[in-house]
Design a protein around this motif. Sequence first.
Motif, PDB file in Angstrom:
ATOM      1  N   PHE A   1      -1.746 -30.284  -4.578  1.00  0.00           N
ATOM      2  CA  PHE A   1      -0.298 -30.090  -4.574  1.00  0.00           C
ATOM      3  C   PHE A   1       0.092 -28.706  -5.077  1.00  0.00           C
ATOM      4  O   PHE A   1       1.159 -28.204  -4.715  1.00  0.00           O
ATOM      5  CB  PHE A   1       0.376 -31.189  -5.397  1.00  0.00           C
ATOM      6  CG  PHE A   1       0.671 -32.415  -4.588  1.00  0.00           C
ATOM      7  CD1 PHE A   1       1.863 -32.533  -3.890  1.00  0.00           C
ATOM      8  CD2 PHE A   1      -0.252 -33.442  -4.492  1.00  0.00           C
ATOM      9  CE1 PHE A   1       2.135 -33.649  -3.125  1.00  0.00           C
ATOM     10  CE2 PHE A   1       0.001 -34.564  -3.732  1.00  0.00           C
ATOM     11  CZ  PHE A   1       1.204 -34.673  -3.044  1.00  0.00           C
ATOM     12  N   VAL A   2      -0.740 -28.088  -5.892  1.00  0.00           N
ATOM     13  CA  VAL A   2      -0.485 -26.691  -6.264  1.00  0.00           C
ATOM     14  C   VAL A   2      -0.666 -25.792  -5.043  1.00  0.00           C
ATOM     15  O   VAL A   2       0.153 -24.892  -4.784  1.00  0.00           O
ATOM     16  CB  VAL A   2      -1.419 -26.255  -7.404  1.00  0.00           C
ATOM     17  CG1 VAL A   2      -1.318 -24.749  -7.629  1.00  0.00           C
ATOM     18  CG2 VAL A   2      -1.094 -27.003  -8.686  1.00  0.00           C
ATOM     19  N   ILE A   3      -1.728 -26.046  -4.280  1.00  0.00           N
ATOM     20  CA  ILE A   3      -1.967 -25.278  -3.051  1.00  0.00           C
ATOM     21  C   ILE A   3      -0.840 -25.516  -2.052  1.00  0.00           C
ATOM     22  O   ILE A   3      -0.349 -24.574  -1.400  1.00  0.00           O
ATOM     23  CB  ILE A   3      -3.324 -25.664  -2.439  1.00  0.00           C
ATOM     24  CG1 ILE A   3      -4.462 -25.283  -3.388  1.00  0.00           C
ATOM     25  CG2 ILE A   3      -3.520 -24.984  -1.082  1.00  0.00           C
ATOM     26  CD1 ILE A   3      -5.829 -25.752  -2.922  1.00  0.00           C
ATOM     27  N   LEU A   4      -0.414 -26.792  -1.935  1.00  0.00           N
ATOM     28  CA  LEU A   4       0.672 -27.123  -1.004  1.00  0.00           C
ATOM     29  C   LEU A   4       1.962 -26.424  -1.407  1.00  0.00           C
ATOM     30  O   LEU A   4       2.715 -25.952  -0.540  1.00  0.00           O
ATOM     31  CB  LEU A   4       0.880 -28.640  -0.977  1.00  0.00           C
ATOM     32  CG  LEU A   4       1.942 -29.167  -0.010  1.00  0.00           C
ATOM     33  CD1 LEU A   4       1.558 -28.834   1.430  1.00  0.00           C
ATOM     34  CD2 LEU A   4       2.107 -30.674  -0.180  1.00  0.00           C
ATOM     35  N   MET A   5       2.216 -26.327  -2.692  1.00  0.00           N
ATOM     36  CA  MET A   5       3.418 -25.636  -3.163  1.00  0.00           C
ATOM     37  C   MET A   5       3.372 -24.156  -2.799  1.00  0.00           C
ATOM     38  O   MET A   5       4.390 -23.571  -2.399  1.00  0.00           O
ATOM     39  CB  MET A   5       3.560 -25.796  -4.674  1.00  0.00           C
ATOM     40  CG  MET A   5       4.818 -25.143  -5.243  1.00  0.00           C
ATOM     41  SD  MET A   5       4.974 -25.300  -7.037  1.00  0.00           S
ATOM     42  CE  MET A   5       3.664 -24.186  -7.565  1.00  0.00           C
ATOM     43  N   ARG A   6       2.180 -23.552  -2.898  1.00  0.00           N
ATOM     44  CA  ARG A   6       2.045 -22.140  -2.545  1.00  0.00           C
ATOM     45  C   ARG A   6       2.272 -21.926  -1.057  1.00  0.00           C
ATOM     46  O   ARG A   6       2.924 -20.964  -0.648  1.00  0.00           O
ATOM     47  CB  ARG A   6       0.645 -21.649  -2.938  1.00  0.00           C
ATOM     48  CG  ARG A   6       0.314 -21.796  -4.406  1.00  0.00           C
ATOM     49  CD  ARG A   6       0.993 -20.767  -5.259  1.00  0.00           C
ATOM     50  NE  ARG A   6       0.516 -19.421  -4.996  1.00  0.00           N
ATOM     51  CZ  ARG A   6       0.893 -18.352  -5.686  1.00  0.00           C
ATOM     52  NH1 ARG A   6       1.751 -18.490  -6.687  1.00  0.00           N
ATOM     53  NH2 ARG A   6       0.432 -17.160  -5.395  1.00  0.00           N
ATOM     54  N   ILE A   7       1.735 -22.844  -0.238  1.00  0.00           N
ATOM     55  CA  ILE A   7       1.890 -22.702   1.213  1.00  0.00           C
ATOM     56  C   ILE A   7       3.341 -22.868   1.625  1.00  0.00           C
ATOM     57  O   ILE A   7       3.913 -22.035   2.345  1.00  0.00           O
ATOM     58  CB  ILE A   7       0.996 -23.726   1.942  1.00  0.00           C
ATOM     59  CG1 ILE A   7      -0.481 -23.425   1.684  1.00  0.00           C
ATOM     60  CG2 ILE A   7       1.292 -23.716   3.436  1.00  0.00           C
ATOM     61  CD1 ILE A   7      -1.430 -24.461   2.246  1.00  0.00           C
ATOM     62  N   LEU A   8       3.971 -23.966   1.174  1.00  0.00           N
ATOM     63  CA  LEU A   8       5.365 -24.213   1.529  1.00  0.00           C
ATOM     64  C   LEU A   8       6.279 -23.176   0.890  1.00  0.00           C
ATOM     65  O   LEU A   8       7.302 -22.791   1.471  1.00  0.00           O
ATOM     66  CB  LEU A   8       5.778 -25.616   1.091  1.00  0.00           C
ATOM     67  CG  LEU A   8       5.076 -26.782   1.802  1.00  0.00           C
ATOM     68  CD1 LEU A   8       5.537 -28.119   1.222  1.00  0.00           C
ATOM     69  CD2 LEU A   8       5.351 -26.742   3.301  1.00  0.00           C
ATOM     70  N   GLY A   9       5.917 -22.722  -0.315  1.00  0.00           N
ATOM     71  CA  GLY A   9       6.729 -21.712  -0.980  1.00  0.00           C
ATOM     72  C   GLY A   9       6.742 -20.398  -0.226  1.00  0.00           C
ATOM     73  O   GLY A   9       7.766 -19.710  -0.174  1.00  0.00           O
ATOM     74  N   THR A  10       5.602 -20.052   0.383  1.00  0.00           N
ATOM     75  CA  THR A  10       5.545 -18.832   1.189  1.00  0.00           C
ATOM     76  C   THR A  10       6.419 -18.964   2.427  1.00  0.00           C
ATOM     77  O   THR A  10       7.115 -18.021   2.823  1.00  0.00           O
ATOM     78  CB  THR A  10       4.094 -18.541   1.609  1.00  0.00           C
ATOM     79  OG1 THR A  10       3.288 -18.391   0.433  1.00  0.00           O
ATOM     80  CG2 THR A  10       4.015 -17.278   2.446  1.00  0.00           C
ATOM     81  N   GLU A  11       6.401 -20.156   3.021  1.00  0.00           N
ATOM     82  CA  GLU A  11       7.198 -20.391   4.231  1.00  0.00           C
ATOM     83  C   GLU A  11       8.689 -20.363   3.945  1.00  0.00           C
ATOM     84  O   GLU A  11       9.479 -19.886   4.765  1.00  0.00           O
ATOM     85  CB  GLU A  11       6.812 -21.738   4.833  1.00  0.00           C
ATOM     86  CG  GLU A  11       7.587 -22.096   6.095  1.00  0.00           C
ATOM     87  CD  GLU A  11       7.174 -23.445   6.656  1.00  0.00           C
ATOM     88  OE1 GLU A  11       7.841 -23.913   7.594  1.00  0.00           O
ATOM     89  OE2 GLU A  11       6.188 -24.028   6.135  1.00  0.00           O
ATOM     90  N   HIS A  12       9.084 -20.885   2.787  1.00  0.00           N
ATOM     91  CA  HIS A  12      10.509 -20.992   2.458  1.00  0.00           C
ATOM     92  C   HIS A  12      10.926 -19.985   1.392  1.00  0.00           C
ATOM     93  O   HIS A  12      11.960 -20.179   0.738  1.00  0.00           O
ATOM     94  CB  HIS A  12      10.829 -22.404   1.970  1.00  0.00           C
ATOM     95  CG  HIS A  12      10.559 -23.473   2.986  1.00  0.00           C
ATOM     96  ND1 HIS A  12      11.353 -23.657   4.096  1.00  0.00           N
ATOM     97  CD2 HIS A  12       9.572 -24.397   3.073  1.00  0.00           C
ATOM     98  CE1 HIS A  12      10.880 -24.666   4.818  1.00  0.00           C
ATOM     99  NE2 HIS A  12       9.798 -25.127   4.223  1.00  0.00           N
ATOM    100  N   LYS A  13      10.155 -18.937   1.213  1.00  0.00           N
ATOM    101  CA  LYS A  13      10.473 -17.939   0.198  1.00  0.00           C
ATOM    102  C   LYS A  13      11.834 -17.304   0.458  1.00  0.00           C
ATOM    103  O   LYS A  13      12.124 -16.835   1.560  1.00  0.00           O
ATOM    104  CB  LYS A  13       9.395 -16.850   0.191  1.00  0.00           C
ATOM    105  CG  LYS A  13       9.609 -15.783  -0.882  1.00  0.00           C
ATOM    106  CD  LYS A  13       8.488 -14.773  -0.861  1.00  0.00           C
ATOM    107  CE  LYS A  13       8.690 -13.716  -1.936  1.00  0.00           C
ATOM    108  NZ  LYS A  13       7.591 -12.706  -1.936  1.00  0.00           N
ATOM    109  N   GLY A  14      12.681 -17.297  -0.559  1.00  0.00           N
ATOM    110  CA  GLY A  14      13.998 -16.678  -0.446  1.00  0.00           C
ATOM    111  C   GLY A  14      15.050 -17.543   0.195  1.00  0.00           C
ATOM    112  O   GLY A  14      16.218 -17.140   0.261  1.00  0.00           O
ATOM    113  N   ASN A  15      14.680 -18.725   0.665  1.00  0.00           N
ATOM    114  CA  ASN A  15      15.663 -19.606   1.305  1.00  0.00           C
ATOM    115  C   ASN A  15      16.493 -20.353   0.263  1.00  0.00           C
ATOM    116  O   ASN A  15      15.962 -20.814  -0.752  1.00  0.00           O
ATOM    117  CB  ASN A  15      14.966 -20.640   2.188  1.00  0.00           C
ATOM    118  CG  ASN A  15      14.353 -20.020   3.425  1.00  0.00           C
ATOM    119  OD1 ASN A  15      14.585 -18.839   3.710  1.00  0.00           O
ATOM    120  ND2 ASN A  15      13.567 -20.787   4.144  1.00  0.00           N
ATOM    121  N   ILE A  16      17.765 -20.468   0.545  1.00  0.00           N
ATOM    122  CA  ILE A  16      18.627 -21.339  -0.257  1.00  0.00           C
ATOM    123  C   ILE A  16      18.480 -22.742   0.332  1.00  0.00           C
ATOM    124  O   ILE A  16      18.997 -23.055   1.386  1.00  0.00           O
ATOM    125  CB  ILE A  16      20.094 -20.886  -0.205  1.00  0.00           C
ATOM    126  CG1 ILE A  16      20.233 -19.464  -0.740  1.00  0.00           C
ATOM    127  CG2 ILE A  16      20.974 -21.851  -1.013  1.00  0.00           C
ATOM    128  CD1 ILE A  16      21.639 -18.898  -0.643  1.00  0.00           C
TER     129      ILE A  16
END
Length: 249
Positions: free
Chosen positions: A131-146
């Motif tokens: 889930f840490v890895i998943l957070m990094r992956i999804l976080g990169t995809e949604h970086k800066g999104n409100i």
Amino acid sequence: CLSSHPHSKSTMTASDIMQIVVTVAIAQFTCDMIAYWRIYSSERYERALAAFGRAKWKKDKAAKDATELGIDLTTLDAGEAAAASGGKQKSNNKVSRATKAYERADQDCKDANTVVTQKHMAPNMLTSILFVILMRILGTEHKGNIMAIIPFSPWAFFQRITSRGLEFDPDLAFEPLNGEDSLVTDASQAASFVFIYMLTGLSVKFYVNQLFGTKPPAGSAGMMGLAESTWGKKMLASVGMDPNDLKMD
């Protein structure tokens, strides 16, 4: 509307948030099923459960026998129990044997609990890493999104979590809208991916694990009992720690 920093994109739709929710749910469900297939349905785990059940029964029986003799198991050891009982030597020996029997049964139960707990440690650790890895992956995809708009302005301390990863101009322009956006009064109401992911972990991930995950047996001390087991004492001694220092007064 919120006129944000160039790095902060527009508010995501409900389908985007639902995608995160579904991804987290599927990931947790997959981890639970793999853990059950590889560990919790194995013969070794069944033997560990059976051994813990027997050890717990022996401990309960020894505790009952000791209590019937008036032994306070929470404060006395075998020597103190014999001395406190008074009376004849025969009575002292009986009290001492009952106390020692309970201490042995209690240690055996702690050791059996350790074996069961260790079976749960690896799946839990691997799930956390995933889930840490998943957070990094999804976080990169949604970086800066409100990701969402909170219906109130959080305290400054909590804004570090709710708005983490979002960047706004110091002179951010805010234009209140009518209708459903009438509650939006401040840029701090913008919620980032980290906040949505955290809420998803506390809700969706938790309930999926409750439905499909395998829980330790009733009466198991879990991680708290590791330090008092024979294995835990050896581990603490190897790093120069006294297991008695961890006991609560």
